[in-house]
Design an enzyme around this catalytic site. Structure first.
Site, mmCIF file in Angstrom:
data_model
loop_
_atom_site.group_PDB
_atom_site.id
_atom_site.type_symbol
_atom_site.label_atom_id
_atom_site.label_comp_id
_atom_site.label_asym_id
_atom_site.label_seq_id
_atom_site.Cartn_x
_atom_site.Cartn_y
_atom_site.Cartn_z
ATOM 1 N N ASP A 130 -30.210 18.958 30.610
ATOM 2 C CA ASP A 130 -29.733 19.279 31.952
ATOM 3 C C ASP A 130 -30.106 18.243 32.997
ATOM 4 O OD1 ASP A 130 -32.436 19.683 31.963
ATOM 5 O OD2 ASP A 130 -32.374 21.640 32.945
ATOM 6 N N SER B 9 -47.805 21.845 51.226
ATOM 7 C CA SER B 9 -47.539 20.477 51.630
ATOM 8 C C SER B 9 -48.001 19.541 50.532
ATOM 9 C CB SER B 9 -48.269 20.150 52.945
ATOM 10 O OG SER B 9 -48.290 18.762 53.177
ATOM 11 N N ALA B 10 -47.190 18.502 50.286
ATOM 12 C CA ALA B 10 -47.590 17.512 49.290
ATOM 13 C C ALA B 10 -48.811 16.736 49.753
ATOM 14 C CB ALA B 10 -46.430 16.555 49.026
ATOM 15 N N THR C 219 -51.514 18.084 51.675
ATOM 16 C CA THR C 219 -52.720 18.897 51.479
ATOM 17 C C THR C 219 -52.813 19.454 50.067
ATOM 18 O OG1 THR C 219 -51.593 20.923 52.191
ATOM 19 C CG2 THR C 219 -52.632 19.573 53.900
ATOM 20 N N ASP D 297 -33.878 19.448 24.909
ATOM 21 C CA ASP D 297 -34.812 19.077 25.965
ATOM 22 C C ASP D 297 -35.690 20.274 26.287
ATOM 23 O OD1 ASP D 297 -35.786 17.329 28.095
ATOM 24 O OD2 ASP D 297 -34.816 18.756 29.436
ATOM 25 N N ASP E 81 -31.486 12.953 30.668
ATOM 26 C CA ASP E 81 -30.879 13.362 29.401
ATOM 27 C C ASP E 81 -29.491 12.761 29.208
ATOM 28 O OD1 ASP E 81 -33.033 15.069 28.741
ATOM 29 O OD2 ASP E 81 -32.206 16.643 30.004
ATOM 30 N N MET F 149 -51.891 22.283 49.152
ATOM 31 C CA MET F 149 -52.331 23.680 49.260
ATOM 32 C C MET F 149 -51.330 24.465 50.097
ATOM 33 S SD MET F 149 -56.452 23.646 49.903
ATOM 34 C CE MET F 149 -56.276 22.899 51.524
ATOM 35 N N SER F 150 -51.355 25.778 49.918
ATOM 36 C CA SER F 150 -50.674 26.702 50.809
ATOM 37 C C SER F 150 -51.657 27.823 51.106
ATOM 38 C CB SER F 150 -49.398 27.266 50.166
ATOM 39 O OG SER F 150 -49.727 28.063 49.026
ATOM 40 N N LYS G 6 -54.596 28.439 48.314
ATOM 41 C CA LYS G 6 -54.267 28.277 46.899
ATOM 42 C C LYS G 6 -53.651 26.899 46.721
ATOM 43 C CE LYS G 6 -50.390 28.920 45.803
ATOM 44 N NZ LYS G 6 -49.208 27.983 45.816
#
Length: 714
Positions: free
Chosen positions: A547, A401-402, A404, A332, A551, A406-407, A419
């Site tokens: 893992d 945050s999912a 926005t 994998d 899989d 952005m951080s 970013k």
């Protein structure tokens, strides 16, 4: 607003790629003589006929020893008692080989038991916590574990992220990251949380933890004979039966000739009923394959033990054997060939921005990003540009945050940094009066075409509108040293196939960098299963490492399924091996140990059969030379007398088992090569050696017997 506490608990060093150790050669070595002495009581306990019945050859030897004991008591003689003692020693020495192998497992089990600690669990019930003993936990319970506490049972992280010390299981002191929502969510009971807070859902049944299973397996309690062992045992039984019939038919010949297996002057000594029975038993024991019969079980136990020493837990001996015959290896990509999450691999400045300026902005805007990708940007900027930025108390931190995507951070003086996803950051720039340069699209397309993930970095100052600084290239980072190790697998005749859900472009780039032979892109769990079944339908044995939960079906279908210990509980349950170090390159060691197990068994079987042939031609001419003068011509060894010849052969038969115990436990050295070269090497070293050694040893023992034991007739 200050930075979240977890940022201080995860230094960049924790997410650096681990450096793999050099490829280890699997070879033979010496045995500590004290191990033999410590294992002697267990070997004596194995004299129980019910226990010894599992090894037909040694069971026959024990019956023979018991018979000679009765005959020696009925008609005492120096010859009879010496034969009796050495026959019992033959059985004890065979048991000793198995006992030493098992003692290593028990020592490891005792070490694991010492790791057990009574743990109090903080179980969540209706949103509230209650403290209970870890033994009271049931599958499905949710428990809270904070820094400094032990994980009360095997499970999956369902909330939070933390640094965990798994040294009690893996022996490695470096902490690892465990987090919810991915393939790094599994935690093992008895490990210690070093930072932060996580919620774990228990996946084990009471008394069936990973540690409990390890203890049971390394003790050998769950070990069953493999198909190859059963087949070899059947062969040994058939050979024993053939020699039994052949030896029994010698008695009528002795009566007819009135001179049983002896020269004329030994007639009365060897035609007594008691001595005749002792001679027949001695001849049978010398001719049946006692050497491999006594060492067969120890070879199998030692193979699993060698895996445990390398932090690989094999659920069965069958898996170890299958590893030695693997033709195709499926790996994998994510977490196996590459690290589990994409990492910062390059910084691409836009316009007049310098690389150091972009790195500084990327680092600061990522300090509040708790995702693995965000932490990798911090580590990359610090390592490549020697930046020493840390969280500031006077800054307003913007966590990732999912929503926005952005951080960032708002620094004093109106200086803001962001970013995140290119589209989200471009929108933020426009909302703050800036313009998005056309170079951004070109840079994003370049990163995407190479199979990477582009993240944009922007800033907004009080002096002017927002502007884009550059792009961070997140890429799948291939674990170091894999290309060389895959080349080694190729020399072993093993084809490597990378399996991934990525698009073909990304998959090809990773495959070329890693050096695998082939790849399967955009693979679903069904695709992996189909590939394994196609290979198996062609008569090939398939090994799979993985893992993730996706899989698990492939790990269950593969002949050798190696699950990473860092993976999900589903993957570890499906595989028949678990790599405690979570190092995919360990599969090479696993294959070598499997091949070494098969080579060792083949080598010692060859040696044992050659021994039997040599003993046959060494003893019979000396025993029958006085009866049939034609046989005296082939008595090239000129052994002193029939009685000394028989005793010398019995002594050699016992001592050779002890001499081969270190080789059985450590294994014959394996060197990559085709089957023909391995067979040729076995025949020349262990076949020819097995023919020559008995002649030399029996002659030497014969001289010593005549010199130091006056009771043996001349």
């Amino acid at each position: 607003m200050t930075a979240p506490a977890p940022l201080r608990a995860k230094p960049a060093e924790e997410i650096r790629p681990p450096e793999p150790g050099p490829a280890r050669r699997i070879g033979a070595g010496l045995l500590d003589p004290q191990q033999l002495w410590r294992a002697l009581p267990a070997a004596l306990c194995k004299l129980n006929p019910l226990t010894l019945a599992r090894s037909p050859v040694m069971f026959v030897t024990e019956i023979g020893a018991a018979l000679t004991t009765v005959l020696a008591v009925a008609q005492p003689s120096v010859f009879g008692w010496l034969i009796t003692v050495w026959l019992w020693l033959t059985v004890v020495f065979a048991n000793l080989a198995e006992a030493v192998a098992e003692s290593r497992g028990r020592a490891q089990a005792d070490t694991l038991r010492g790791m057990r600690r009574q743990t109090v669990a903080r179980r969540l019930v209706g949103g509230a916590e209650e403290r209970v003993s870890a033994a009271e936990l049931r599958r499905g319970d949710a428990v809270v574990v904070e820094a400094g506490e032990l994980v009360p049972g095997d499970g999956d992280v369902i909330e939070g992220v933390a640094s965990v010390d798994e040294s009690a299981i893996t022996g490695e002191s470096a902490p690892v990251i465990r987090e919810s929502g991915g393939d790094r969510c599994a935690v093992t009971g008895g490990t210690e949380v070093l930072s932060d807070r996580i919620v774990v859902r228990i996946t084990q049944e009471p008394g069936a933890s990973f540690l409990d299973r390890m203890i049971s397996l390394v003790e050998g309690a769950d070990r069953k004979k493999t198909p190859n062992e059963l087949a070899l045992n059947l062969l040994l039984v058939m050979m024993t039966f053939v020699f039994l019939v052949a030896v029994v038919t010698l008695q009528p010949m002795a009566v007819f000739s009135k001179d049983f297996m002896a020269a004329a002057h030994d007639t009365q000594a060897l035609t007594a009923d008691g001595v005749t029975g002792i001679v027949l038993v001695s001849l049978l024991v010398c001719l049946i394959p006692t050497t491999i019969g006594g060492l067969l079980s120890a070879i199998g136990i030692a193979g699993m033990d060698r895996l445990v020493q390398r932090n690989v837990l094999a659920m069965s001996g069958r898996a170890v054997e299958a590893a030695g015959d693997v033709n195709t290896l499926l790996l994998d990509k994510t977490g196996t060939i590459t690290f589990g999450n994409r990492r910062a691999g390059a910084l691409l400045p836009l316009g007049p921005v310098t690389g150091r300026r972009l790195a500084d902005a990327a680092l600061l805007s990522s300090l509040a990003d708790e995702t693995p990708e965000g932490r990798s940007i911090v580590a990359y900027a610090r390592e490549k540009f020697a930046l020493d930025r840390s969280a500031r108390a006077d800054a307003a931190w913007v966590p990732f945050s999912a929503t926005t995507r952005m951080s960032g951070v708002d620094l004093p003086g109106g200086h803001r940094l962001r970013k995140g996803a290119a589209t989200a950051v471009a929108r933020w720039v426009r909302d703050n009066g800036g313009e998005v340069p056309a170079a951004l699209d070109a840079c994003v397309d370049q990163v995407s075409a190479s199979g990477g993930t582009p993240l944009a970095v922007a800033e907004h100052t009080a002096e002017g509108p927002a502007r884009l600084l550059g792009v961070v290239h997140l890429k799948d980072v291939v674990k170091p040293g894999l290309r060389e190790r895959f080349a080694e697998l190729r020399r072993m005749g093993i084809r490597t196939v990378m399996v991934t859900g990525d698009n073909p472009v990304t998959a090809k780039a990773i495959a070329d960098e890693a050096g695998v032979d082939d790849f399967l892109a955009e693979a679903t769990p069904e695709d992996k299963l189909a590939l394994i079944r196609r290979e198996q339908a062609g008569g090939k044995l398939v090994a799979m490492t993985g893992d993730g939960t996706n899989d698990a079906p492939a790990l269950a279908q593969a002949d050798v399924g190696v699950a990473m210990n860092t993976g999900t509980s589903a993957a570890k349950e499906a595989g028949n091996m678990v790599d405690l170090d979570s190092d995919p390159t360990k599969i090479i060691d696993i294959v070598e140990i499997g091949k070494q197990l098969l080579v060792t068994r083949g080598a010692l079987t060859t040696f044992s059969l050659a021994n039997d042939i040599a003993k046959y031609f060494a003893i019979l001419p000396a025993m029958f030379g006085g009866v049939h003068s034609s046989l005296d011509a082939v008595n090239v060894m000129r052994l002193h007398s029939p009685t000394s010849a028989i005793l010398s052969a019995v002594v050699f038969n016992a001592l050779i088992i002890v001499a081969l115990i270190p080789l059985a436990l450590r294994g014959v050295r394996y060197r990559p090569g085709d089957a023909d070269s391995l067979l040729t090497r076995n025949l020349w070293i262990y076949g020819v050696g097995g023919l020559i050694l008995p002649f030399l040893a029996i002659k030497f023992i014969d001289l010593a017997v005549v010199q130091f034991i006056p009771g043996i007739r001349s």
